[in-house]
Design an enzyme around this catalytic site. Sequence first.
Site, mmCIF file in Angstrom:
data_model
loop_
_atom_site.group_PDB
_atom_site.id
_atom_site.type_symbol
_atom_site.label_atom_id
_atom_site.label_comp_id
_atom_site.label_asym_id
_atom_site.label_seq_id
_atom_site.Cartn_x
_atom_site.Cartn_y
_atom_site.Cartn_z
ATOM 1 N N LEU A 118 59.785 -40.268 56.398
ATOM 2 C CA LEU A 118 59.045 -40.034 54.957
ATOM 3 C C LEU A 118 57.607 -40.428 55.330
ATOM 4 C CD1 LEU A 118 61.841 -42.391 53.194
ATOM 5 C CD2 LEU A 118 61.396 -39.857 53.148
ATOM 6 N N TYR A 144 48.513 -26.573 64.804
ATOM 7 C CA TYR A 144 49.818 -26.331 64.332
ATOM 8 C C TYR A 144 50.687 -25.597 64.888
ATOM 9 C CZ TYR A 144 53.845 -25.178 61.498
ATOM 10 O OH TYR A 144 55.165 -24.807 61.149
ATOM 11 N N ALA A 157 50.126 -24.101 67.932
ATOM 12 C CA ALA A 157 50.086 -24.425 69.618
ATOM 13 C C ALA A 157 51.042 -25.619 69.684
ATOM 14 C CB ALA A 157 48.782 -24.947 70.087
ATOM 15 N N HIS A 175 41.318 -18.439 61.175
ATOM 16 C CA HIS A 175 42.528 -18.144 60.168
ATOM 17 C C HIS A 175 43.240 -16.791 60.836
ATOM 18 C CE1 HIS A 175 43.557 -18.263 55.627
ATOM 19 N NE2 HIS A 175 44.608 -18.265 56.533
ATOM 20 N N ASP A 191 64.412 -39.195 59.001
ATOM 21 C CA ASP A 191 63.034 -38.795 58.429
ATOM 22 C C ASP A 191 62.256 -40.065 58.413
ATOM 23 O OD1 ASP A 191 62.215 -36.016 56.487
ATOM 24 O OD2 ASP A 191 60.993 -37.746 56.559
ATOM 25 N N LYS A 228 53.907 -26.047 67.932
ATOM 26 C CA LYS A 228 55.171 -25.519 67.769
ATOM 27 C C LYS A 228 55.428 -24.866 68.943
ATOM 28 C CE LYS A 228 57.536 -25.818 64.539
ATOM 29 N NZ LYS A 228 58.575 -26.878 63.964
ATOM 30 N N LEU A 235 50.341 -22.680 49.752
ATOM 31 C CA LEU A 235 49.912 -21.671 48.812
ATOM 32 C C LEU A 235 50.522 -21.657 47.306
ATOM 33 C CD1 LEU A 235 47.450 -19.596 48.340
ATOM 34 C CD2 LEU A 235 49.041 -17.906 49.112
ATOM 35 N N THR A 287 58.461 -21.358 63.825
ATOM 36 C CA THR A 287 57.685 -20.585 63.123
ATOM 37 C C THR A 287 57.320 -19.191 63.853
ATOM 38 O OG1 THR A 287 55.401 -20.516 61.996
ATOM 39 C CG2 THR A 287 55.790 -21.998 63.615
ATOM 40 N N ASP A 288 56.775 -18.279 62.719
ATOM 41 C CA ASP A 288 56.338 -17.135 63.373
ATOM 42 C C ASP A 288 54.778 -17.213 63.978
ATOM 43 O OD1 ASP A 288 55.025 -17.352 60.977
ATOM 44 O OD2 ASP A 288 55.403 -15.316 60.019
ATOM 45 N N GLU A 289 54.286 -18.375 63.450
ATOM 46 C CA GLU A 289 52.705 -18.534 63.738
ATOM 47 C C GLU A 289 52.602 -18.764 65.303
ATOM 48 O OE1 GLU A 289 50.617 -21.140 61.177
ATOM 49 O OE2 GLU A 289 51.981 -20.754 59.531
ATOM 50 N N GLU A 292 54.826 -31.913 61.675
ATOM 51 C CA GLU A 292 53.768 -31.880 60.975
ATOM 52 C C GLU A 292 53.651 -30.546 60.723
ATOM 53 O OE1 GLU A 292 51.645 -34.098 59.342
ATOM 54 O OE2 GLU A 292 52.756 -35.794 60.006
ATOM 55 N N SER A 293 53.493 -29.937 59.282
ATOM 56 C CA SER A 293 53.762 -28.517 59.170
ATOM 57 C C SER A 293 52.349 -27.726 58.525
ATOM 58 C CB SER A 293 54.712 -28.298 58.402
ATOM 59 O OG SER A 293 54.321 -28.789 56.854
HETATM 60 P P1 NAD Z 1 57.381 -30.249 55.549
HETATM 61 O O1 NAD Z 1 56.036 -30.577 56.000
HETATM 62 O O2 NAD Z 1 57.733 -30.033 54.091
HETATM 63 O O3 NAD Z 1 58.555 -31.573 55.773
HETATM 64 C C1 NAD Z 1 58.463 -32.279 57.064
HETATM 65 C C2 NAD Z 1 59.581 -33.402 57.219
HETATM 66 O O4 NAD Z 1 59.348 -33.883 58.508
HETATM 67 C C3 NAD Z 1 58.937 -34.410 56.140
HETATM 68 O O5 NAD Z 1 59.976 -34.843 55.487
HETATM 69 C C4 NAD Z 1 58.487 -35.491 57.052
HETATM 70 O O6 NAD Z 1 58.573 -36.698 56.483
HETATM 71 C C5 NAD Z 1 59.274 -35.483 58.332
HETATM 72 N N1 NAD Z 1 58.648 -35.925 59.364
HETATM 73 C C6 NAD Z 1 57.270 -35.731 60.007
HETATM 74 N N2 NAD Z 1 56.982 -36.350 60.951
HETATM 75 C C7 NAD Z 1 58.167 -37.113 61.372
HETATM 76 C C8 NAD Z 1 58.570 -37.937 62.347
HETATM 77 N N3 NAD Z 1 57.651 -38.116 63.317
HETATM 78 N N4 NAD Z 1 59.880 -38.372 62.448
HETATM 79 C C9 NAD Z 1 60.593 -38.095 61.406
HETATM 80 N N5 NAD Z 1 60.446 -37.376 60.395
HETATM 81 C C10 NAD Z 1 59.125 -36.559 60.321
HETATM 82 O O7 NAD Z 1 57.850 -29.292 56.314
HETATM 83 P P2 NAD Z 1 58.820 -27.809 56.221
HETATM 84 O O8 NAD Z 1 57.539 -26.790 55.399
HETATM 85 O O9 NAD Z 1 59.843 -28.323 55.315
HETATM 86 O O10 NAD Z 1 58.912 -27.376 57.486
HETATM 87 C C11 NAD Z 1 60.163 -27.837 58.084
HETATM 88 C C12 NAD Z 1 60.224 -27.097 59.672
HETATM 89 O O11 NAD Z 1 60.091 -25.745 59.521
HETATM 90 C C13 NAD Z 1 58.874 -27.406 60.375
HETATM 91 O O12 NAD Z 1 59.473 -27.578 61.807
HETATM 92 C C14 NAD Z 1 58.121 -26.050 60.148
HETATM 93 O O13 NAD Z 1 57.399 -25.968 61.460
HETATM 94 C C15 NAD Z 1 59.186 -25.079 60.200
HETATM 95 N N6 NAD Z 1 58.720 -23.961 59.444
HETATM 96 C C16 NAD Z 1 58.107 -23.897 58.300
HETATM 97 C C17 NAD Z 1 57.853 -22.900 57.454
HETATM 98 C C18 NAD Z 1 57.372 -23.026 56.050
HETATM 99 O O14 NAD Z 1 57.022 -21.857 55.329
HETATM 100 N N7 NAD Z 1 57.190 -24.213 55.560
HETATM 101 C C19 NAD Z 1 58.305 -21.854 58.038
HETATM 102 C C20 NAD Z 1 58.483 -21.379 59.376
HETATM 103 C C21 NAD Z 1 58.937 -22.825 59.933
#
Ligand code: NAD
Length: 368
Positions: free
Chosen positions: A38, A166, A168, A314, A36, A170, A206, A140-142, A87-88
Site C-alpha cells: 500500500l 524504471y 532498467a 524521454h 501489497d 524492470k 497520462l 513492460t515494453d520499456e 514502483e511504476s
Molecule cells: P501501480 O503503481 O498502479 O501499482 C503498484 C502496486 O504495487 C501498488 O499497489 C503498490 O502499493 C504495490 N507495491 C509497490 N511496492 C511494493 C512492495 N515493495 N511490496 C509490495 N507491494 C508493493 O502499477 P501498475 O501500473 O498497476 O503496474 C503493475 C505492474 O505492471 C508493474 O510491474 C509494472 O511494471 C507493469 N506494467 C505496467 C504497465 C502500465 O501501463 N501501467 C504496462 C506494462 C507493465
Amino acid sequence: MTPVTMLVTGGAGFIGANFIQYWLKNNLNDCIVVLDALTYAGNIENLAPVKHNTHFTFVHGNICDTALVEKLLRSHNINTIVHFAAESHVDRSITGPDAFIETNIVGTHSLLKAAKTIWIDEPKSNGKSILDHRFHHVSTDEVYGTLLPQDPAFAETTAYAPNSPYAASKAAADHLVRAYHHTYGLEVTTSNCSNNYGPYHFPEKLIPLIITNILMNKPLPVYGDGKQIRDWLYVDDHARGIELVLNRGRIGESYNIGGNNEWQNIDIVNLVCDLLNDAFNHNSKLKMRFPSATSAAVGNAQALISYVEDRAGHDRRYAIDATKTSLELGYNPKESFESGIRKTLEWYLDNESWWQLCIEKAERDSSV
Ligand code: NAD
C-alpha cells in the site's frame, strides 16, 4: 494445475486490482492472496468489489520481506505467483531511483528466493518431488528501449536497451526471473506489455491525468513536442493475456502483450479533450457535477493544453509485436480503443471521490 491458489503481488495497484477482479469473475474455483505494501499507488478501495469474496485474502506487507513471502506460500499452499508489485512511474524513477531498485530488483529477487525455497529446495531436502508451481512476472515494453518511426515493433527477441531507471530496474528483474529458471529450474514465465489504460489508473499517468485535470480545469501538461508514441491496451486485455500465458505459455518463455494501437501523446490528449467537450455538450448535469470544468463546459478543453520541458531521456516510440503471443496462445485484444477510452472516461466521471483521494494522497506523500 487446477484449482489455482495464487499470490498476487501489488494487487492493490492499477493493473493488479483489475486483474484480480477479472480472475475471480472468470476462475470461480481459484483463490487469491494479495500481498501489497500500500504505497502511494496502492489503494485498498481498488479491491472493494472482491473484499467479501471468500476466495480472496488481503495481506498488507512488503515483497522485500522474504520470510513473510515464505510464510504465505506455505500457509496458503500457493502454487502460482503473479508478480505485479513495482514502483511504476517513470518520472518518479528519474527524481528518486532508489525505491525502484529496492522494490523492482531487490523485491523481485526476494520473491524468487522464497519461491525457490518453498517449491524446490524444501521438498527436495525432505526427499519429495518439487511442488507444482508457476512464477509469472509482469513486465513492460520499456525494457526494449526506444524506436525510430520506421523501426519494426519490439519482438521478444529484441535486445534489451532500457533507458530510464524504471525500465532498467524492470529489465534487471526480467533477467533475474530468467536466471532463476535457467539455474535453479524455477518454472517461470514473463509478459512484456505496452501502456495500459482503464479504471483505477492512478491520476499521475497520462490518460487519467488529462481526464481529471480537465474536470478540475487545471493545465494539461504535454512533454516536449507531444509527439512521443505509445501503444495503448485496455487493462482487461492485459489480464486476459496474462491468463493465456498462465494457462498455455511455455515455461521459461517471455510473451509480448500489446494493443496494436499506436498513438502520439498529443493525439491522446486531444482525443480526451474532444470526448469531454462532447460529453459536457450533451449532458447538462455534468456541468452541475463538475462546476470547475469550465473549459470542457464551453467545448474547449484544448485551451488547457500546456507544453512543458521534455522528460529527461524521454523514449520516442514504443511498439509491440505480439505475433508470438497471438500464434502460440491465441491472444488478440478484444476491446477497441474507441470503446475502451469511453468506458474509462465514464468510470472517472462516476468515481470522482476515488481520484480526488488519490490526488490528496499523492500531495500528502510529496509534502512529507
Ligand atoms: P501501480 O503503481 O498502479 O501499482 C503498484 C502496486 O504495487 C501498488 O499497489 C503498490 O502499493 C504495490 N507495491 C509497490 N511496492 C511494493 C512492495 N515493495 N511490496 C509490495 N507491494 C508493493 O502499477 P501498475 O501500473 O498497476 O503496474 C503493475 C505492474 O505492471 C508493474 O510491474 C509494472 O511494471 C507493469 N506494467 C505496467 C504497465 C502500465 O501501463 N501501467 C504496462 C506494462 C507493465
